[in-house]
Design a protein around this motif. Structure first.
Motif, PDB file in Angstrom:
ATOM      1  N   UNK A  56       0.866  -1.188   0.000  1.00  0.00           N
ATOM      2  CA  UNK A  56       0.000   0.000   0.000  1.00  0.00           C
ATOM      3  C   UNK A  56       0.891   1.222   0.000  1.00  0.00           C
ATOM      4  N   UNK A  57       0.768   2.043  -1.024  1.00  0.00           N
ATOM      5  CA  UNK A  57       1.512   3.295  -1.095  1.00  0.00           C
ATOM      6  C   UNK A  57       0.518   4.452  -0.964  1.00  0.00           C
ATOM      7  N   UNK A  58       0.822   5.441  -0.152  1.00  0.00           N
ATOM      8  CA  UNK A  58      -0.109   6.561   0.043  1.00  0.00           C
ATOM      9  C   UNK A  58       0.543   7.891  -0.333  1.00  0.00           C
ATOM     10  N   UNK A  59      -0.283   8.765  -0.884  1.00  0.00           N
ATOM     11  CA  UNK A  59       0.119  10.147  -1.151  1.00  0.00           C
ATOM     12  C   UNK A  59      -0.992  11.048  -0.623  1.00  0.00           C
ATOM     13  N   UNK A  60      -0.844  12.345  -0.817  1.00  0.00           N
ATOM     14  CA  UNK A  60      -1.844  13.283  -0.309  1.00  0.00           C
ATOM     15  C   UNK A  60      -1.619  13.544   1.170  1.00  0.00           C
ATOM     16  N   UNK A  61      -2.694  13.629   1.935  1.00  0.00           N
ATOM     17  CA  UNK A  61      -2.594  13.858   3.375  1.00  0.00           C
ATOM     18  C   UNK A  61      -1.819  12.712   4.015  1.00  0.00           C
ATOM     19  N   UNK A  62      -0.803  13.052   4.781  1.00  0.00           N
ATOM     20  CA  UNK A  62       0.084  12.041   5.357  1.00  0.00           C
ATOM     21  C   UNK A  62      -0.636  11.190   6.396  1.00  0.00           C
ATOM     22  N   UNK A  63      -0.313   9.900   6.380  1.00  0.00           N
ATOM     23  CA  UNK A  63      -0.817   8.963   7.384  1.00  0.00           C
ATOM     24  C   UNK A  63       0.370   8.467   8.210  1.00  0.00           C
ATOM     25  N   UNK A  64       0.249   8.532   9.511  1.00  0.00           N
ATOM     26  CA  UNK A  64       1.349   8.113  10.366  1.00  0.00           C
ATOM     27  C   UNK A  64       1.258   6.631  10.723  1.00  0.00           C
ATOM     28  N   UNK A  65       1.084   5.808   9.688  1.00  0.00           N
ATOM     29  CA  UNK A  65       1.002   4.359   9.864  1.00  0.00           C
ATOM     30  C   UNK A  65       1.757   3.694   8.725  1.00  0.00           C
ATOM     31  N   UNK A  66       2.098   2.428   8.915  1.00  0.00           N
ATOM     32  CA  UNK A  66       2.737   1.669   7.844  1.00  0.00           C
ATOM     33  C   UNK A  66       1.672   1.130   6.891  1.00  0.00           C
ATOM     34  N   UNK A  67       2.124   0.656   5.740  1.00  0.00           N
ATOM     35  CA  UNK A  67       1.188   0.118   4.763  1.00  0.00           C
ATOM     36  C   UNK A  67       0.380  -1.044   5.306  1.00  0.00           C
ATOM     37  N   UNK A  68       1.018  -1.903   6.110  1.00  0.00           N
ATOM     38  CA  UNK A  68       0.316  -3.067   6.641  1.00  0.00           C
ATOM     39  C   UNK A  68      -0.647  -2.698   7.763  1.00  0.00           C
ATOM     40  N   UNK A  69      -0.517  -1.504   8.297  1.00  0.00           N
ATOM     41  CA  UNK A  69      -1.457  -1.036   9.324  1.00  0.00           C
ATOM     42  C   UNK A  69      -2.671  -0.357   8.690  1.00  0.00           C
ATOM     43  N   UNK A  70      -2.578  -0.079   7.395  1.00  0.00           N
ATOM     44  CA  UNK A  70      -3.669   0.605   6.699  1.00  0.00           C
ATOM     45  C   UNK A  70      -4.890  -0.296   6.612  1.00  0.00           C
ATOM     46  N   UNK A  71      -6.061   0.264   6.823  1.00  0.00           N
ATOM     47  CA  UNK A  71      -7.292  -0.524   6.811  1.00  0.00           C
ATOM     48  C   UNK A  71      -7.563  -1.142   5.433  1.00  0.00           C
ATOM     49  N   UNK A  72      -7.027  -0.536   4.374  1.00  0.00           N
ATOM     50  CA  UNK A  72      -7.188  -1.127   3.043  1.00  0.00           C
ATOM     51  C   UNK A  72      -6.398  -2.429   2.929  1.00  0.00           C
ATOM     52  N   UNK A  73      -5.225  -2.477   3.545  1.00  0.00           N
ATOM     53  CA  UNK A  73      -4.451  -3.720   3.566  1.00  0.00           C
ATOM     54  C   UNK A  73      -5.214  -4.791   4.342  1.00  0.00           C
ATOM     55  N   UNK A  74      -5.836  -4.378   5.442  1.00  0.00           N
ATOM     56  CA  UNK A  74      -6.626  -5.323   6.234  1.00  0.00           C
ATOM     57  C   UNK A  74      -7.834  -5.828   5.441  1.00  0.00           C
ATOM     58  N   UNK A  75      -8.410  -4.959   4.612  1.00  0.00           N
ATOM     59  CA  UNK A  75      -9.531  -5.380   3.768  1.00  0.00           C
ATOM     60  C   UNK A  75      -9.069  -6.414   2.747  1.00  0.00           C
TER      61      UNK A  75
END
Length: 245
Positions: free
Chosen positions: A26-45
């Motif tokens: 999971x790669x993110x741009x735009x508003x910064x998220x202070x989590x890792x890719x594997x912590x992202x809810x999309x990865x969990x989905x």
């Protein structure tokens, strides 16, 4: 709880392509998220669906436009729409009811975004009843200051009690009646701790909002307007968004 979920045309951007690697990223741009890719809810989905259905590894790009910790359901919407798109693209044939059950495992409000239609929510916010609510002729002005409200703190400040009149009955009344009858119970304790949020709400009313309130447990404040509101320079340092509902 008793609450109403209503979809608005504010969204993040999510895309996925087959990966050359063995792991989904999971790669993110735009508003910064202070989590890792594997912590992202999309990865969990992705992981939730991959447990029972054959999914290839993917490179996922999420461009964040909706601020986090805003009470706007941005992360929940991303995860739920990701489930829907994976189901459609890979033709798993899952019904919306099945997708709702999967989404509910990710978060209480996630299931709402599968149908993405106005609902009265109760229980922990995971039980829905369809409602006839159309705000399409109004404008919404959302203001999100640099204030973080902990969900745990928000719930700790509320004393639960049975409402005299159910919210699903109150929202049937004309919109100009809501100001005196429809309340976000989180506001009482949160506004004491963060008076800026109360000031933003009053500023939206002074600008002509028919109704204004905090969204969920915060920290966004929204105003509903009959006519398109102008950008308020008092909110220059905050996230703001104006659109027809």
């Amino acid at each position: 709880i008793e609450t109403v979920f209503y979809p608005i045309p504010l969204s993040d951007v999510l895309e996925f392509v087959p990966s050359k690697n063995t792991e989904t990223t999971i790669n993110t741009t735009g508003i910064a998220l202070n989590i890792t890719g594997k912590e992202n809810i999309c990865y969990k989905a992705y992981q939730l669906l991959a447990k029972d259905y054959k999914l290839p590894s993917l490179d996922v790009h999420l461009h964040k436009i909706i601020p986090s910790g805003a009470g706007l359901g941005g992360g929940s919407a991303d995860a739920s729409f990701f489930l829907k798109e994976l189901n459609d693209f890979y033709q798993f044939g899952l019904t919306n009811k099945k997708l709702e059950k999967l989404a509910a495992k990710l978060g209480s409000d996630c299931a709402f975004f599968i149908e993405n239609k106005p609902v009265f929510a109760y229980g922990r916010g995971e039980k829905f009843q369809s409602i006839d609510l159309d705000l399409g002729k109004y404008y919404i002005y959302i203001v999100k200051p640099e204030v973080f409200v902990s969900t745990v703190d928000a719930y700790a400040g509320v004393a639960p009690e049975e409402p005299k009149t159910s919210l699903k009955d109150l929202i049937k009344k004309p919109l100009n009646y809501w100001k005196s009858s429809v309340f976000n119970d989180f506001e009482l304790s949160i506004f004491k701790k963060y008076p800026l949020l109360s000031e933003i709400k009053e500023e939206l009313y002074s600008q002509g909002a028919i109704y204004a309130a905090m969204s969920g447990s915060g920290s966004s404040i929204y105003g509903i307007f009959e006519n398109e509101p102008k950008e308020n320079d008092r909110f220059d340092n905050f996230f703001t968004w104006i659109s027809k509902m």
